[in-house]
Every structure is written in structure tokens, then in C-alpha cells.
Design an enzyme around this catalytic site. Structure first.
Site: not given
Length: 547
Positions: A188, A412, A451
Site C-alpha cells: 500500500s 484489491d 488489499h
């Protein structure tokens, strides 16, 4: 569904895999300290990174972690860090973790099993990126950036670099020699940091893992998260698509697309092959139940799948949510009570637009005020460039012998996979083509993964062992492994992930949940991953660097 979404948001904060560290074994030399742990407490005049160690404490070994010296301090002006130095098992490796969201907290870095051959052989570090986030959800707080340029610089580009310098000085002091190899792993925002380090600080790390990278920072947080927040908000301020509709929507998506890869396994290997229309489960006139979508919900879902566009229909971000990711929208695009009833997309976008997105002293915006226009997109660029990690010029990293592993989950919910595909194809074009680029930089796309390695059918992915083998043995990763575990930790699925664009194909024998029964195959047709969007001119621009 709720458990998975909570894990997805938590991954933004930790952005590092928790791996057990088995006891040291023979076959690899270890380095014992030449100083006591307590000797590390002092100030270090590191060029560009004056470092203050406040505490250094020996922590006894446990069943999963080695005995180590726990070092805590900060790099001026306010970059807090934690460095853990094994006292008996260190084998010369340094591993630094990235952080997620807007950071704001030091998450204890886990000891990692590098597989060469024992865990606990690595000195590990993490940082808060130069500021302290406020509760309840630290990772989406942006108020610290409102009038603090130094804190902005630390978060945007400086903190990972200076913590690397500080950690290496402390390692040298403690063991009498610098680390033999240095690694960085982040997901991320940590993935953004990873790419940024390869682009702007090519000599800091020998091997870098960039997971689900938020490299297109300004457009991602300022535009895309705002799009998600607005796409599902009605005129009354309430969510249009509600959590009770997600199971039916996901089931319909799988029914339409799961078989496209030749295997019905509850995951869509490549969502780009899918042409699912949410109108296929539209409610009959006057009806509204958990098994169908109202007309307003159909339109909201179509917007969530689509990339944001400006007033002329031009894309303001390379992609949107993928078909198959629907269950992960809970907590991110849809509100969840356990996160205060505010979707993560809204919280991140609103904090960014109000406190971080524009130069200090200039007018700011908000989710409510933001309009999807080219002008507003361009207004985000001056500050966004400071954080963006979009440069395709990695020549110095390549020449220094650096190895880069990029990975992304196809499902994601926070950062569209299309952006990573767009960046990687641009990277290969700028570096001699796919084959030449794969000699030092490889991409892995994980089917069905949410994610930062959370999900439904697959829940774990970490190519650290493969990266270490690539850096130290010269063995390029031709196969990595994704794993699915249930709530009790039992493995129920493994699946190989091959270097993109190769895909995993079932060989027709044995369990479809066993990675051993899959082989690599090229895609049925070459893909065109470069996206024509409003940010086309951002790839040749690199932001500032710290000394």
C-alpha cells in the site's frame, strides 16, 4: 465478509507479514555483537539523518522470536523508528518495512524467515514516517500535515531513506560491520515507499518488494478514493449500495466470470476477461431485497467498477474496482460499524483533500467540494509529485545490482490493479522490453487477493524468500506461492503465482486447491496494459530527494 474487511484495513497499518522465526541452524555464519545493547543509547551524527537512540533493551527469546536488542529512537526532526537486532542469530541481513495509509505509528517490525536457511537472522526496522497519527484510526489522520512542511517531507519521501541510514549506522556499531544485504518490503503506502526508494534512493537497498503500491499517490488518494466515496453516496448522504447486497452481487459476478479461465474455483484469474453487468440481478419493479439490486444500486455499482472520469470522459485514474472484488468493498467503499461507520475511502480522501493535498497556505478541498474535472486533477499535481513514485527511470538501481519484486492482488479493493499493470508495462518499455526488465524487476499478479494479502480464497502472499534467493543466489523467481487459510489458521488452498504475464493453469489432475497441480502458461492474447489517462505526463517527473 466483515472479518476479511477488517484485515484489509489493518493491513494498511502494519503493511508487513507476520512470520515466525525458527531457531538458528547450522550452515550459515552468524555475527555476534561487539557492543552491549545498552551502549547504543546516544546520539549519532549521521549525515542528513542525525539519530537519537532513547532506549535499547535486551528482549529474551520466545517460541517464535530470537533474543534481540530492541532499539527505539528518532531521526531529526521527528522520524520515530524501532530497530530489532538479534543477539545470537544475526546473519548479516537488514530488512526494513514500509507502513500503510498515512502511517503515524511505529508498528513493531516482525522477524522474517528469509529461508537461507533460518529465521531470526535479520535485523528489522520500521518507522512512523515522521508524525504521530491521532486515534481512533491512526492511518487516515491527515491533520498533522496541515501546517508542517517538515512532517510532509518526511512522509512524502524522506523517512524511509533516513531510517535506512540510521539503522545501518546502528547495525555497524552493534555488530562491528554494516549489513551484507539490505532489503525493503512494503504494501500500500509501503509499496509506494518501496518504488520511491528504487527510483530516488537506488543505493539504499539490494532487494525491494513493492506490494499493491500506492505509487500514483495524488491521483489515487485525491481523485480515486473520492470517486469511490461519492459513487456510493446518495443525495440524502446515505450509502446507495448496502452491505446486505454484496453476497448476491459477488455470487452473480462469479457465476458470470469464474469459468472464463477454464476452472470454477471461486476466483477470477484475470478480471479483464470478464464482461459482467450488474443489471443482470436488478430487482423487479417495486422490489428490494438482499438478492437483487435496485436501479440506483445498479448505477452505483457500475460507477464503482469504472475509473473516475473528467467532464469530457477522460480517465482521471487508470482503473476501477475489478469484478470479483465485491465482498472486500465492505469497510472500504461501504461503511462498517467497527470502523466508525465511515468508509475507509472517504476517510482517506477527505483527510487528504482537507490537510495534505495542496501546498501549505493555498485553498484546500474536501470530498463534498471536489469535482471531477481536469482543473481539479491538475491542482493536485504540485503536492502529489512530492509523494508520487511514478518514474520509470530505474537505471541506477539496475546498475547497482538491485532486484525489484512488484505484486498486486487482482481483487484489491483499495488500489486498482490496473495502475500497477500500467506502471509495469511503462517500466518495461523504458528499460529494454519485458525480457530485459525481468532480469532485475518482476511483477506477480495474484488472483482473487484483496488489499495487502487479505482475501477470501487466498489470504497470504509474501515473496520475501524468493527475493532473498534472487539477490544472494542469483536465482530469479519463476514461481511464488499464495496461500489461503481459514479462521483457525488451517491451509485450505495454495496457488502458484508466476511472473506476469504468465498465468497458472490447472493441469487436470489432483485437487484444484493444491499449487502442485498448476503449470505456467502465457496469456491467450497479449495484453495492452498502458492506459491513456490524465496523468500521462507524470511518469517522467521525479519528486525531491533527501541527502
Amino acid at each position: 465478509m466483515r472479518r476479511l474487511s477488517m484485515l484489509g484495513v489493518a493491513a494498511l497499518i502494519t503493511a508487513g507479514s507476520i512470520l515466525t522465526a525458527p531457531a538458528a541452524t547450522a550452515g550459515e555464519p552468524t555475527f555476534r555483537p561487539v557492543r552491549t545493547c545498552g551502549d547504543l543509547v546516544r546520539t549519532y551524527d549521521v549525515p542528513g539523518a542525525v539519530t537519537h537512540v532513547k532506549t535499547a533493551t535486551v528482549v529474551p527469546a520466545t517460541a517464535t522470536e530470537p533474543e534481540h536488542c530492541d532499539v527505539r529512537g528518532h531521526v531529526e526532526p521527528a522520524v520515530r523508528f524501532q530497530l530489532r537486532l538479534p543477539t545470537k542469530t544475526y546473519a548479516g541481513r537488514y530488512l526494513q518495512f514500509g507502513c500503510g495509509g498515512f502511517c503515524g505509528a511505529v508498528s513493531t517490525p516482525p522477524f522474517a524467515d528469509c529461508g537461507l536457511p533460518h529465521g531470526g537472522d535479520v535485523a528489522v526496522a520500521a518507522t512512523d514516517d515522521g508524525h504521530v497519527g491521532k486515534t481512533p484510526l491512526v492511518f487516515d489522520d491527515g491533520k498533522w500535515a496541515e501546517n508542517n512542511q517538515a512532517a510532509r517531507d518526511d512522509f512524502a519521501f524522506r523517512a524511509p531513506h533516513v531510517v535506512s541510514k540510521a539503522s545501518k549506522r546502528l547495525i555497524t556499531t552493534f555488530y562491528g560491520a554494516p549489513p551484507r544485504q539490505s532489503y525493503f518490503s512494503g504494501c500500500s503506502d509501503g509499496g509506494r515507499e518501496a518504488l520511491l526508494l528504487a527510483q530516488r534512493y537506488p543505493h539504499d537497498f539490494d532487494g525491494i518488494i513493492a506490494g499493491a503500491p500506492a505509487g500514483y499517490w495524488g491521483p489515487l488518494i485525491g481523485v480515486y478514493q473520492t470517486w469511490l466515496a461519492k459513487a456510493n453516496t446518495g443525495a440524502d448522504g446515505k450509502p446507495i449500495l448496502t452491505a446486505d447486497k454484496l453476497p448476491a452481487l459477488h455470487a452473480a459476478a462469479l457465476s458470470s466470470c469464474d469459468r472464463a479461465d477454464g476452472l470454477t474455483d471461486g476466483a477470477i484469474d484475470d478480471p479483464r476477461t470478464c464482461r459482467f453487468d450488474p443489471a443482470t440481478i436488478a430487482c423487479p419493479p417495486g422490489a428490494d431485497n438482499a438478492g437483487c439490486l435496485t436501479a440506483a444500486q445498479v448505477e452505483a455499482t457500475k460507477k464503482i467498477y469504472a475509473p473516475p472520469t473528467d467532464e469530457r470522459g477522460r480517465k482521471l485514474y487508470p482503473g476501477g474496482q475489478t469484478v470479483g472484488s465485491e465482498l472486500s468493498w465492505y469497510g472500504w467503499t461501504l461503511p462498517a460499524p467497527e470502523f466508525g461507520g465511515v468508509p475507509a475511502a472517504f476517510a482517506l480522501a477527505d483527510n487528504y483533500l482537507k490537510h495534505m493535498a495542496y501546498p501549505i497556505g493555498t485553498p484546500h478541498s474536501s470530498v463534498e467540494k471536489f469535482a471531477f474535472t481536469t482543473r481539479n486533477f491538475n491542482r493536485l499535481t504540485p503536492e502529489g509529485l512530492r509523494s508520487d513514485a511514478m518514474s520509470t527511470d530505474l537505471r541506477e538501481f539496475r546498475r547497482s545490482g538491485g532486484k525489484l519484486v512488484i505484486w498486486h492482488g487482482w481483487a484489491d479493493q483499495a488500489i486498482p490493479a490496473a495502475g500497477t499493470l500500467d506502471y509495469y508495462q511503462r517500466l518495461t518499455r523504458a528499460n529494454g522490453g519485458l525480457a530485459a526488465t525481468q532480469s532485475w524487476a518482476r511483477l506477480f499478479m495474484v488472483p482473487g487477493l484483496y488489499h495487502c494479502a487479505t482475501g477470501d480464497k487466498l489470504t497470504e502472499y509474501d515473496p520475501l524468500k524468493e527475493l532473498v534467493s534472487w539477490v544472494e543466489r542469483g536465482t530469479a523467481p519463476d514461481r511464488t506461492l499464495a496461500t489461503g487459510r481459514d479462521a483457525d489458521g488451517k491451509v485450505f488452498r495454495t496457488r502458484p503465482v508466476f511472473p506476469y504475464p504468465l498465468q497458472a493453469k490447472y493441469d487436470g489432475t489432483g485437487s484444484v486447491d493444491d499449487a502442485a497441480n498448476f503449470v505456467p502458461v502465457p496469456p491467450s492474447r497479449p495484453s495492452q496494459d498502458v492506459v491513456d489517462w490524465a496523468g500521462n505526463d507524470l511518469y517522467g517527473k521525479a519528486g525531491p530527494v533527501a541527502p
